[in-house]
Design a protein around this motif. Structure first.
Motif, PDB file in Angstrom:
ATOM      1  N   LYS A 100      -8.194   3.124  -1.071  1.00  0.00           N
ATOM      2  CA  LYS A 100      -7.645   1.878  -0.569  1.00  0.00           C
ATOM      3  C   LYS A 100      -8.722   1.089   0.165  1.00  0.00           C
ATOM      4  O   LYS A 100      -9.639   1.672   0.747  1.00  0.00           O
ATOM      5  CB  LYS A 100      -6.461   2.161   0.356  1.00  0.00           C
ATOM      6  CG  LYS A 100      -5.275   2.799  -0.361  1.00  0.00           C
ATOM      7  CD  LYS A 100      -4.123   3.040   0.598  1.00  0.00           C
ATOM      8  CE  LYS A 100      -2.945   3.663  -0.126  1.00  0.00           C
ATOM      9  NZ  LYS A 100      -1.798   3.909   0.781  1.00  0.00           N
ATOM     10  N   HIS A 102      -8.996  -0.421   2.983  1.00  0.00           N
ATOM     11  CA  HIS A 102      -9.251  -0.158   4.389  1.00  0.00           C
ATOM     12  C   HIS A 102      -9.827   1.233   4.633  1.00  0.00           C
ATOM     13  O   HIS A 102     -10.185   1.560   5.772  1.00  0.00           O
ATOM     14  CB  HIS A 102      -7.957  -0.321   5.189  1.00  0.00           C
ATOM     15  CG  HIS A 102      -6.889   0.664   4.848  1.00  0.00           C
ATOM     16  ND1 HIS A 102      -6.019   0.480   3.790  1.00  0.00           N
ATOM     17  CD2 HIS A 102      -6.558   1.863   5.407  1.00  0.00           C
ATOM     18  CE1 HIS A 102      -5.188   1.503   3.723  1.00  0.00           C
ATOM     19  NE2 HIS A 102      -5.492   2.365   4.696  1.00  0.00           N
ATOM     20  N   SER A 171     -13.312  -1.164   8.820  1.00  0.00           N
ATOM     21  CA  SER A 171     -12.132  -0.617   8.146  1.00  0.00           C
ATOM     22  C   SER A 171     -10.881  -0.829   8.981  1.00  0.00           C
ATOM     23  O   SER A 171      -9.809  -1.140   8.447  1.00  0.00           O
ATOM     24  CB  SER A 171     -12.333   0.879   7.867  1.00  0.00           C
ATOM     25  OG  SER A 171     -13.423   1.085   6.992  1.00  0.00           O
ATOM     26  N   SER A 172     -11.002  -0.663  10.303  1.00  0.00           N
ATOM     27  CA  SER A 172      -9.857  -0.879  11.179  1.00  0.00           C
ATOM     28  C   SER A 172      -9.413  -2.339  11.150  1.00  0.00           C
ATOM     29  O   SER A 172      -8.212  -2.634  11.079  1.00  0.00           O
ATOM     30  CB  SER A 172     -10.209  -0.465  12.614  1.00  0.00           C
ATOM     31  OG  SER A 172      -9.160  -0.754  13.496  1.00  0.00           O
ATOM     32  N   TYR A 175      -7.679  -2.965   7.878  1.00  0.00           N
ATOM     33  CA  TYR A 175      -6.342  -2.360   7.847  1.00  0.00           C
ATOM     34  C   TYR A 175      -5.343  -3.207   8.624  1.00  0.00           C
ATOM     35  O   TYR A 175      -4.218  -3.432   8.172  1.00  0.00           O
ATOM     36  CB  TYR A 175      -6.413  -0.945   8.428  1.00  0.00           C
ATOM     37  CG  TYR A 175      -5.065  -0.279   8.552  1.00  0.00           C
ATOM     38  CD1 TYR A 175      -4.424   0.248   7.439  1.00  0.00           C
ATOM     39  CD2 TYR A 175      -4.431  -0.174   9.793  1.00  0.00           C
ATOM     40  CE1 TYR A 175      -3.193   0.860   7.543  1.00  0.00           C
ATOM     41  CE2 TYR A 175      -3.193   0.430   9.910  1.00  0.00           C
ATOM     42  CZ  TYR A 175      -2.580   0.947   8.783  1.00  0.00           C
ATOM     43  OH  TYR A 175      -1.355   1.541   8.893  1.00  0.00           O
TER      44      TYR A 175
END
Length: 332
Positions: A100, A102, A171-172, A175
């Motif tokens: 995915k 994220h 990535s955070s 997301y």
């Protein structure tokens, strides 16, 4: 020295780690209830702020000299190459497995920094103290090996905060953006209590500052009937936002580097290098005739608690993950 001798020398440190980890796992079970989550968290803070810095300072100040610091030029290069090759392999894994969006940064960061950690402090002394070790004298191997491991940890911490942390942070952010796009939050509304309101005034208005800024921008662009003027205003606003975000990211990056340099293990490594390189400082605490040798002895005693505490925490964390997995499997 035969194959089985090498195998025994290499496997004994792993067996030691497993035995102490099993003890930590048992202490973390509900039956013993000694290493609870709060206890492991507090012990981990003590390891980070007291035990590990003591071990780093004691090993570096005792074994490192100015000549050795110069001769260790290859270690930063090796650690940087480790992160570079690991990052490339992580990128290949992302392209092949296609996780995915994220999770892409997390996979790359894990591959880049997964081979550096506290286990070197456990494995190296255990190998040096084994009979038949190919690294020569036990005391010399242990002291020099701990110095290498401590310096590698300090360098690894720098690269983790400057490279891996940025990937995880991206990535955070990605997301959170995907979560907000999937479930947009409703903007809180309040009744418009303006007594001068007319029929064209909205009865409800937003309360957030961002919405007010957007309203002002829309009003300013709508007030101009020239399309070119609207394009210029939009481009200027995007340019200004880009500059502000660039400087904000730069300041956050410098702040994180400063925090890493001021972290207890890294700071202890720097001070250990200074005491090892400066002769008169080294003679103050190192050696049988040093006037302040009691300081070095006390720091070594504190540093000796690093390895067992880290291994016990490792075992406790493993049993926590196992309990979580079993509970998720058993609970319908």
């Amino acid at each position: 020295m035969g194959f089985w001798t090498f195998f025994e020398v290499a496997s004994m440190p792993i067996v030691q780690v497993l035995l102490i980890s099993v003890l930590g796992a048992l202490m973390a079970t509900q039956y013993w209830n000694l290493l609870t989550a709060d206890a492991r968290r507090s012990l981990n803070k003590m390891v980070f702020t007291v035990f590990t810095p003591s071990l780093m300072f004691a090993s570096l100040a005792k074994t490192v000299t100015l000549e050795e610091i110069i001769s260790w030029w290859f270690m930063p290069v090796n650690v940087a190459m480790t992160f570079l090759i690991g990052g490339i392999l992580g990128w290949i894994v992302v392209k092949l497995l296609r996780p995915k969006p994220h999770l892409e940064g997390l996979v790359i960061a894990t591959c880049a920094s997964g081979n550096l950690g506290n286990l070197l402090l456990i494995i190296v002394p255990a190998i040096c103290h084994e009979q038949g070790s190919p690294f020569g004298n036990r005391d010399v191997c242990s002291s020099v090996g701990l110095s290498y491991a401590s310096f590698s940890m300090a360098l690894g911490g720098f690269f983790i905060w400057s490279y891996s942390y940025q990937l995880i942070k991206q990535s955070s952010v990605r997301y959170k953006a995907l979560a907000q796009a999937a479930e947009p939050e409703e903007v809180p509304k309040e009744v418009n209590k303006d007594f001068d309101a007319n029929a064209q005034t909205q009865l409800l208005r937003g309360t957030t500052d961002d919405q007010e800024d957007v309203s002002v921008l829309v009003a300013s662009t709508k007030s101009s009937s020239d399309p070119e003027c609207q394009i210029i205003v939009t481009q200027a606003s995007h340019l200004q936002t880009g500059k502000e975000s660039f400087w904000k990211r730069s300041l956050e990056f410098l702040h994180q580097l400063l925090e890493e340099l001021l972290a207890p293990p890294t700071l202890a490594a720097i001070v250990g290098f200074i005491f090892g390189a400066v002769v008169w400082l080294r003679n103050l605490i190192i050696g049988d005739s040093a006037p302040l040798r009691v300081i070095q002895d006390s720091i070594e005693i504190l540093g000796d608690g690093t390895i067992p505490c880290i291994t016990l925490i490792l075992g406790g964390n493993l049993i926590q993950g196992e309990n979580t997995t079993l509970s998720n499997f058993l609970v319908p």
